[in-house]
Design a protein around this motif. Structure first.
Motif, PDB file in Angstrom:
ATOM      1  N   LEU A 234     -26.303 -50.550 -24.079  1.00  0.00           N
ATOM      2  CA  LEU A 234     -27.591 -50.018 -23.672  1.00  0.00           C
ATOM      3  C   LEU A 234     -28.438 -49.723 -24.905  1.00  0.00           C
ATOM      4  CD1 LEU A 234     -29.367 -49.013 -21.309  1.00  0.00           C
ATOM      5  CD2 LEU A 234     -28.329 -46.759 -21.614  1.00  0.00           C
ATOM      6  N   MET A 235     -29.609 -50.399 -24.992  1.00  0.00           N
ATOM      7  CA  MET A 235     -30.508 -50.196 -26.127  1.00  0.00           C
ATOM      8  C   MET A 235     -31.645 -49.231 -25.793  1.00  0.00           C
ATOM      9  SD  MET A 235     -30.889 -54.139 -27.427  1.00  0.00           S
ATOM     10  CE  MET A 235     -32.130 -53.666 -28.631  1.00  0.00           C
ATOM     11  N   LEU A 236     -32.145 -49.295 -24.564  1.00  0.00           N
ATOM     12  CA  LEU A 236     -33.288 -48.462 -24.172  1.00  0.00           C
ATOM     13  C   LEU A 236     -33.157 -48.080 -22.712  1.00  0.00           C
ATOM     14  CD1 LEU A 236     -36.222 -47.317 -24.626  1.00  0.00           C
ATOM     15  CD2 LEU A 236     -37.052 -49.536 -23.848  1.00  0.00           C
ATOM     16  N   CYS A 237     -33.440 -46.830 -22.428  1.00  0.00           N
ATOM     17  CA  CYS A 237     -33.513 -46.357 -21.042  1.00  0.00           C
ATOM     18  C   CYS A 237     -34.612 -45.305 -20.985  1.00  0.00           C
ATOM     19  CB  CYS A 237     -32.176 -45.777 -20.572  1.00  0.00           C
ATOM     20  SG  CYS A 237     -32.211 -45.245 -18.840  1.00  0.00           S
ATOM     21  N   ASN A 238     -35.730 -45.690 -20.409  1.00  0.00           N
ATOM     22  CA  ASN A 238     -36.883 -44.803 -20.335  1.00  0.00           C
ATOM     23  C   ASN A 238     -37.300 -44.643 -18.878  1.00  0.00           C
ATOM     24  OD1 ASN A 238     -39.009 -43.207 -21.603  1.00  0.00           O
ATOM     25  ND2 ASN A 238     -40.385 -44.813 -20.912  1.00  0.00           N
ATOM     26  N   ILE A 239     -37.683 -43.434 -18.505  1.00  0.00           N
ATOM     27  CA  ILE A 239     -38.048 -43.130 -17.123  1.00  0.00           C
ATOM     28  C   ILE A 239     -39.410 -42.460 -17.098  1.00  0.00           C
ATOM     29  CG2 ILE A 239     -37.458 -41.800 -15.063  1.00  0.00           C
ATOM     30  CD1 ILE A 239     -34.545 -42.053 -15.826  1.00  0.00           C
ATOM     31  N   ILE A 240     -40.306 -43.014 -16.279  1.00  0.00           N
ATOM     32  CA  ILE A 240     -41.597 -42.386 -16.020  1.00  0.00           C
ATOM     33  C   ILE A 240     -41.617 -41.975 -14.548  1.00  0.00           C
ATOM     34  CG2 ILE A 240     -44.084 -42.717 -15.942  1.00  0.00           C
ATOM     35  CD1 ILE A 240     -43.819 -44.729 -18.174  1.00  0.00           C
ATOM     36  N   GLY A 241     -41.822 -40.712 -14.298  1.00  0.00           N
ATOM     37  CA  GLY A 241     -41.765 -40.190 -12.937  1.00  0.00           C
ATOM     38  C   GLY A 241     -43.047 -39.501 -12.521  1.00  0.00           C
ATOM     39  N   LYS A 242     -43.201 -39.364 -11.213  1.00  0.00           N
ATOM     40  CA  LYS A 242     -44.347 -38.630 -10.678  1.00  0.00           C
ATOM     41  C   LYS A 242     -43.934 -37.918  -9.400  1.00  0.00           C
ATOM     42  CE  LYS A 242     -46.332 -42.609  -8.196  1.00  0.00           C
ATOM     43  NZ  LYS A 242     -47.558 -43.435  -8.016  1.00  0.00           N
ATOM     44  N   LEU A 243     -44.582 -36.799  -9.149  1.00  0.00           N
ATOM     45  CA  LEU A 243     -44.311 -35.977  -7.977  1.00  0.00           C
ATOM     46  C   LEU A 243     -45.568 -35.924  -7.122  1.00  0.00           C
ATOM     47  CD1 LEU A 243     -42.167 -33.998  -6.672  1.00  0.00           C
ATOM     48  CD2 LEU A 243     -43.471 -32.170  -7.759  1.00  0.00           C
ATOM     49  N   ASN A 244     -45.478 -36.449  -5.906  1.00  0.00           N
ATOM     50  CA  ASN A 244     -46.597 -36.442  -4.966  1.00  0.00           C
ATOM     51  C   ASN A 244     -46.308 -35.508  -3.807  1.00  0.00           C
ATOM     52  OD1 ASN A 244     -48.053 -38.319  -6.447  1.00  0.00           O
ATOM     53  ND2 ASN A 244     -47.215 -40.063  -5.344  1.00  0.00           N
ATOM     54  N   VAL A 245     -47.326 -34.828  -3.339  1.00  0.00           N
ATOM     55  CA  VAL A 245     -47.213 -33.905  -2.212  1.00  0.00           C
ATOM     56  C   VAL A 245     -48.153 -34.391  -1.117  1.00  0.00           C
ATOM     57  CG1 VAL A 245     -47.467 -31.535  -1.409  1.00  0.00           C
ATOM     58  CG2 VAL A 245     -46.644 -31.978  -3.732  1.00  0.00           C
TER      59      VAL A 245
END
Length: 472
Positions: A234-245
């Motif tokens: 594993l060289m890269l593990c990136n997470i972009i998240g968002k929370l919607n209501v």
């Protein structure tokens, strides 16, 4: 000028214009001449004239481009001085037409994406059937969101009071999940096999307040970017998240959302101005109104290697120089839970430009293959990849010539998929408190959903397969 800028823009570009009324420069004399919706096959579903023009635009022109282009129509094309700009939303194309070369492409693309988001909130995934069943609502939406050809009001919380038509749900067709056997994965009830995403099919505002359900939906959505080297590390593990209501309450409510400790470092967290983030990453507090509310965006990096990855891949390449042929074998393992398999899996293999033909076989059921010669890609797709299982994909390439450059062209495999009811960062909502501002005795139903998208999940291939023999 408009064609050059739109050609440069990626259609997945997300505009940074703030929600609300889109500000347009006063120097732009006119913007949009019309809007129309087209099916993937080129059938015109709904069209609306916004401005008069000496040159008439025709949706049939866009349908002609669909039939001629195998990789999809151009993002911005010109015919008789009319610019046709489009995005894809669900199973339809949304196309705007303008004859003004001074129109802002950024405003136009942003308007298309906002229009797509509003339709998704009102109708679920836009389809030809759902648009035609709700043609009155779509016309109202086009009328209220534009003023004399100018994008005007695209904020759902401000737009919904002006929409009076009701949402008519189309008849449900048989999908893949409905055709699976009842005892698949050891589950007896059909309801437990279905993804709980009914909130996207509900209108944001119900004119009959007495029949309105007091529900609140919390959606935690993550986009996963992963790179593995040729050795499988594993060289890269990136997470972009968002929370919607999504709030279907009759009035405002105070809300507190508590989280567990995530894996990795929360390097960046952006919240709405009304959100109190002083206790992040433990919890956030906010006051929400009826409608859709984007509460939180975050970025996670340095995910530990101890975290299980959704997919791993082992590859082998067998060269046949005398026959000018290559065989690529992929062994793909899915480590997702059995009850939550990967959905809409798409694999893309970069193949040499000298490939004359490509054929593939796989142990997966309902898999389809496609050779994209223009992009030098061989693609495979499958609607469902079972969890905790492994399958093989074998591709045979017939080449016109045998050159050492093939080592650099056959270099990676890209996967795209959806993982419902899962967040790879293992962020969980541990507590959800909602209290109505108007009355404290109101019974509120609270729902939490998780979803992970992977649009950039790359595996690099080894380059030691090329034989050290005399090239043909």
């Amino acid at each position: 000028m408009l064609s050059m800028i739109c050609k440069y823009l990626n259609i997945s570009y997300v505009c940074t214009v703030k929600p609300g009324i889109v500000n347009v420069s006063e120097k732009i004399e006119k913007m949009l001449n019309g809007v129309f919706f087209s099916s993937l096959a080129g059938e015109t579903l709904i069209q609306k004239q916004l401005l008069s023009s000496t040159v008439k635009w025709q949706p049939e022109v866009f349908a002609g481009w669909l039939k001629k282009c195998n990789v999809g129509p151009p993002k911005c094309a010109v015919h008789n001085g009319m610019h046709y700009i489009h995005i894809r939303s669900g199973k339809v194309y949304i196309v705007v037409v303008t004859d003004s070369s001074n129109a802002s492409p950024f405003v136009i693309v942003d308007y298309l994406h906002r229009l797509s988001e509003i339709l998704t909130d009102l109708l679920g995934t836009p389809t030809p059937e759902s648009l035609l069943d709700n043609i009155g609502l779509v016309y109202e939406l086009l009328s209220e969101s534009t003023c004399a050809g100018f994008p005007k009001l695209t904020d759902t919380t401000k737009l919904k009071p002006f929409l009076s038509s009701t949402v008519i749900q189309p008849n449900k067709s048989d999908d893949l999940l409905s055709m699976l056997p009842d005892n698949l994965f050891g589950i007896a009830e059909k309801e437990k096999r279905e993804i709980p995403s009914q909130s996207s099919k509900k209108p944001l505002l119900n004119n009959k307040i007495e029949t309105q359900k007091n529900e609140v939906y919390i959606d935690l959505i993550e986009t996963l970017s992963v790179i593995f080297d040729a050795s499988g590390n594993l060289m890269l593990c990136n997470i972009i998240g968002k929370l919607n209501v999504k709030s279907y309450l009759s009035g405002d409510a105070n809300m507190t959302i508590s989280f567990n400790q995530p894996n990795g470092e929360l390097s960046q967290a952006i919240t709405h101005s009304s959100v109190n983030k002083s206790n992040l990453p433990q919890d956030i507090k906010m006051q929400v109104s009826p409608g859709n509310f984007h509460a939180l965006s975050y970025n996670l990096s340095n995910i530990g290697e101890s975290v299980s990855m959704p997919f791993t891949l082992y590859s082998s390449i067998m060269p046949y120089p005398q026959d000018k042929m290559l065989t690529l074998s992929l062994k793909i393992h899915c480590d997702l839970p059995v009850r939550h398999p990967a959905m809409n899996l798409v694999g893309k293999i970069a193949i040499p430009e000298c490939a004359v033909s490509a054929s593939g076989i796989s142990s997966l059921v309902n898999i389809t293959f496609n050779h994209d010669r223009k992009r030098s890609e061989y693609c495979f797709s499958c609607p469902l990849f079972p969890g905790n299982s492994h399958h093989t994909v074998t591709v045979k390439l017939i080449l016109s010539s045998w050159t050492a450059a093939m080592v650099f062209e056959l270099d990676k495999v890209l996967l795209q998929f959806e993982a419902p009811m899962m967040c790879h960062s293992e962020i969980k909502i541990t507590d959800l408190k909602v209290k109505s501002v108007n009355t404290s005795s109101l019974q509120i139903n609270k729902w939490v959903r998780y979803l992970t998208f992977a649009n950039s999940y790359e595996f690099y291939l080894k380059d030691d397969w090329f034989p050290h023999t005399e090239m043909i």
